[in-house]
Design a protein around this motif. Structure first.
Motif, short mmCIF file in Angstrom:
data_model
loop_
_atom_site.label_atom_id
_atom_site.label_comp_id
_atom_site.label_asym_id
_atom_site.label_seq_id
_atom_site.Cartn_x
_atom_site.Cartn_y
_atom_site.Cartn_z
N VAL A 137 -5.63 1.00 -5.89
CA VAL A 137 -5.19 2.22 -6.59
C VAL A 137 -6.37 3.18 -6.74
O VAL A 137 -6.25 4.38 -6.45
CB VAL A 137 -4.59 1.87 -7.98
N LEU A 138 -7.51 2.64 -7.16
CA LEU A 138 -8.69 3.50 -7.35
C LEU A 138 -9.09 4.15 -6.03
O LEU A 138 -9.43 5.34 -5.99
CB LEU A 138 -9.85 2.70 -7.94
N GLU A 139 -9.01 3.39 -4.95
CA GLU A 139 -9.35 3.98 -3.64
C GLU A 139 -8.35 5.06 -3.25
O GLU A 139 -8.72 6.11 -2.75
CB GLU A 139 -9.41 2.88 -2.57
N LEU A 140 -7.05 4.80 -3.50
CA LEU A 140 -6.04 5.82 -3.18
C LEU A 140 -6.23 7.06 -4.04
O LEU A 140 -5.89 8.18 -3.62
CB LEU A 140 -4.63 5.24 -3.40
N GLU A 141 -6.78 6.89 -5.23
CA GLU A 141 -7.08 8.03 -6.11
C GLU A 141 -8.42 8.69 -5.75
O GLU A 141 -8.86 9.61 -6.45
CB GLU A 141 -7.12 7.56 -7.58
N GLU A 142 -9.07 8.12 -4.71
CA GLU A 142 -10.39 8.61 -4.26
C GLU A 142 -11.44 8.51 -5.37
O GLU A 142 -12.28 9.39 -5.55
CB GLU A 142 -10.27 10.05 -3.71
N ILE A 160 0.85 -1.21 0.00
CA ILE A 160 0.00 0.00 0.00
C ILE A 160 0.88 1.25 0.00
O ILE A 160 0.59 2.22 -0.71
CB ILE A 160 -0.95 -0.01 1.22
N ALA A 161 1.97 1.22 0.78
CA ALA A 161 2.87 2.39 0.82
C ALA A 161 3.45 2.66 -0.57
O ALA A 161 3.54 3.82 -1.00
CB ALA A 161 3.99 2.15 1.83
N LEU A 162 3.82 1.60 -1.30
CA LEU A 162 4.37 1.79 -2.65
C LEU A 162 3.29 2.33 -3.60
O LEU A 162 3.53 3.27 -4.37
CB LEU A 162 4.94 0.45 -3.16
N LEU A 163 2.09 1.76 -3.52
CA LEU A 163 1.01 2.25 -4.39
C LEU A 163 0.67 3.71 -4.06
O LEU A 163 0.46 4.53 -4.96
CB LEU A 163 -0.23 1.37 -4.26
N ARG A 164 0.66 4.05 -2.76
CA ARG A 164 0.35 5.44 -2.37
C ARG A 164 1.42 6.41 -2.91
O ARG A 164 1.10 7.48 -3.42
CB ARG A 164 0.26 5.55 -0.85
N SER A 199 -15.42 -0.10 -12.61
CA SER A 199 -14.26 0.80 -12.62
C SER A 199 -12.95 0.03 -12.71
O SER A 199 -12.00 0.46 -13.37
CB SER A 199 -14.23 1.67 -11.35
N ILE A 200 -12.92 -1.13 -12.03
CA ILE A 200 -11.70 -1.96 -12.09
C ILE A 200 -11.48 -2.45 -13.53
O ILE A 200 -10.37 -2.35 -14.07
CB ILE A 200 -11.81 -3.15 -11.10
N ALA A 201 -12.56 -2.90 -14.16
CA ALA A 201 -12.45 -3.38 -15.55
C ALA A 201 -12.03 -2.24 -16.48
O ALA A 201 -11.24 -2.44 -17.41
CB ALA A 201 -13.77 -3.98 -16.00
N ALA A 202 -12.53 -1.02 -16.20
CA ALA A 202 -12.17 0.13 -17.06
C ALA A 202 -10.69 0.45 -16.92
O ALA A 202 -10.01 0.75 -17.92
CB ALA A 202 -13.03 1.34 -16.68
N ARG A 203 -10.15 0.38 -15.68
CA ARG A 203 -8.72 0.65 -15.51
C ARG A 203 -7.89 -0.45 -16.18
O ARG A 203 -6.88 -0.18 -16.83
CB ARG A 203 -8.38 0.77 -14.01
N GLU A 204 -8.35 -1.70 -16.05
CA GLU A 204 -7.60 -2.79 -16.71
C GLU A 204 -7.56 -2.58 -18.23
O GLU A 204 -6.53 -2.78 -18.87
CB GLU A 204 -8.26 -4.14 -16.39
N ASP A 228 -4.62 -13.43 -21.03
CA ASP A 228 -4.53 -14.89 -20.82
C ASP A 228 -5.11 -15.25 -19.44
O ASP A 228 -4.82 -14.59 -18.44
CB ASP A 228 -3.03 -15.26 -20.89
N ALA A 229 -5.89 -16.31 -19.41
CA ALA A 229 -6.56 -16.72 -18.16
C ALA A 229 -5.56 -17.14 -17.08
O ALA A 229 -5.87 -17.11 -15.89
CB ALA A 229 -7.53 -17.86 -18.45
N ASN A 230 -4.34 -17.53 -17.48
CA ASN A 230 -3.34 -17.96 -16.49
C ASN A 230 -2.52 -16.80 -15.93
O ASN A 230 -1.65 -17.01 -15.08
CB ASN A 230 -2.36 -18.95 -17.12
N ALA A 231 -2.79 -15.59 -16.39
CA ALA A 231 -1.99 -14.45 -15.93
C ALA A 231 -2.32 -14.10 -14.48
O ALA A 231 -3.39 -14.45 -13.96
CB ALA A 231 -2.26 -13.25 -16.83
N PHE A 232 -1.38 -13.41 -13.86
CA PHE A 232 -1.58 -12.96 -12.47
C PHE A 232 -2.81 -12.05 -12.41
O PHE A 232 -3.09 -11.30 -13.35
CB PHE A 232 -0.33 -12.19 -12.03
N ASP A 233 -3.51 -12.10 -11.28
CA ASP A 233 -4.72 -11.29 -11.11
C ASP A 233 -4.37 -10.00 -10.36
O ASP A 233 -4.02 -10.04 -9.17
CB ASP A 233 -5.74 -12.13 -10.31
N TRP A 234 -4.44 -8.86 -11.06
CA TRP A 234 -4.08 -7.57 -10.44
C TRP A 234 -5.30 -6.80 -9.92
O TRP A 234 -5.16 -5.64 -9.52
CB TRP A 234 -3.33 -6.71 -11.49
N ARG A 235 -6.49 -7.44 -9.92
CA ARG A 235 -7.71 -6.67 -9.63
C ARG A 235 -7.74 -6.08 -8.22
O ARG A 235 -8.22 -4.96 -8.02
CB ARG A 235 -8.96 -7.51 -9.89
N GLU A 236 -7.21 -6.82 -7.25
CA GLU A 236 -7.21 -6.29 -5.89
C GLU A 236 -6.32 -5.03 -5.81
O GLU A 236 -6.68 -4.04 -5.16
CB GLU A 236 -6.70 -7.37 -4.93
#
Ligand SMILES: C[S@@+](CC[C@H](N)C(=O)[O-])C[C@H]1O[C@@H](n2cnc3c(N)ncnc32)[C@H](O)[C@@H]1O
Length: 250
Positions: free
Chosen positions: A102-107, A28-32, A114-119, A89-97
């Motif tokens: 990120v969206l919450e830190l951006e308020e 979280i500190a890195l994302l912030r 919104s998650i799908a739109a950022r992806e 690809d379905a086997n790729a890492f899941d970055w949704r969390e």
């Protein structure tokens, strides 16, 4: 403890699982830090993640701001891991969390929509995944353009064997930045090692004063250098915490 610099033994999936599958306080500190650093970056700013490994943290944030992002890493296996995600690809890492954080830190709202739109924005805006090598004077072979924003997280202290090399690699990498361009860098403070599965990689211990002396030497305005740090989220970690550095090239 025996450590290695041999990155052929670096396993992207194990690294992601061990360091990116939960949102610990350091994540979280890195994302912030990234969200705050990109707040006033203009949409036209060409952005590079140098040594981004198999991780998309920079792109998760940058894609909310800029139209063109280049991801780079030394290892083909890491670049493949990123490409796998970009290809959906379905086997790729899941970055949704992490996207949600990120969206919450951006308020902003962090609904599934919104998650799908950022992806989608990330997939559109990461234009290429390039090989890079910090040890080379031209760290991205054949690259003629320079960048407005250069991000590099947890990379140079993992590659350099001593402070002299670290300073040289910092000069090499920041040669990719335009005059007036912004450096956004996270680094392990006082590190010794980090493990990926059974392999223990060397980390060069670096501190605020190393940046304060190396950045002006690499062409950065001393007054522009801003350094903060967050302590490690567990006392047994073989490092003090994370350094967060921004600076503007003269
Ligand atoms: C600790 S990982 C950091 C990855 C990612 N930036 C992150 O924040 O998690 C160190 C990265 O340095 C990369 N690396 C190894 N040798 C390198 C070199 N000579 N030049 C640039 N990057 C290198 C590795 O492939 C790996 O992705």
């Amino acid at each position: 403890m025996a450590t290695t610099h041999d990155y052929t033994t670096f396993d992207p999936k194990t690294y992601l699982y061990e360091y990116y599958s939960t949102l610990a306080p350091e994540n979280i500190a890195l994302l912030r830090f990234l969200v705050n650093s990109f707040k006033d970056v203009a949409p036209h700013c060409l952005t590079l993640d140098f040594g981004g490994g198999p991780t998309l943290y920079t792109a998760l944030v940058a894609a909310g701001k800029v139209h063109n992002i280049h991801h780079s890493d030394y290892l083909q296996a890491n670049r493949d891991e990123i490409q796998t995600w970009l290809d959906g690809d379905a086997n790729a890492f899941d970055w949704r969390e992490a996207v949600s954080a990120v969206l919450e830190l951006e308020e902003k709202d962090s609904t599934l929509h919104s998650i799908a739109a950022r992806e989608k924005a990330i997939r559109q805006r990461v234009k290429c995944v390039l090989p890079c090598d910090a040890t080379q004077a031209t760290p991205i072979a054949g690259m003629e353009q320079t960048y407005d924003v250069l991000v590099s997280n947890l990379c140079l202290e993992a590659v350099a064997k001593d402070l002299e090399q670290w300073r040289q690699y910092l000069r090499n990498v920041t040669s990719l930045l335009k005059p007036g361009g912004r450096l956004i860098m996270a680094a392990v403070r006082g590190g010794r090692a980090y493990s990926v599965g059974k392999v223990v990689f060397h980390v060069l211990p670096i501190y605020e004063e190393d940046f304060m002396s190396a950045l002006p030497d690499a062409g950065f305005d001393k007054e522009s250098v801003c350094i903060e740090w967050a302590p490690a989220d567990h006392p047994v970690h073989p490092y003090d915490g994370l350094l967060f550095v921004t600076a503007t090239k003269g």
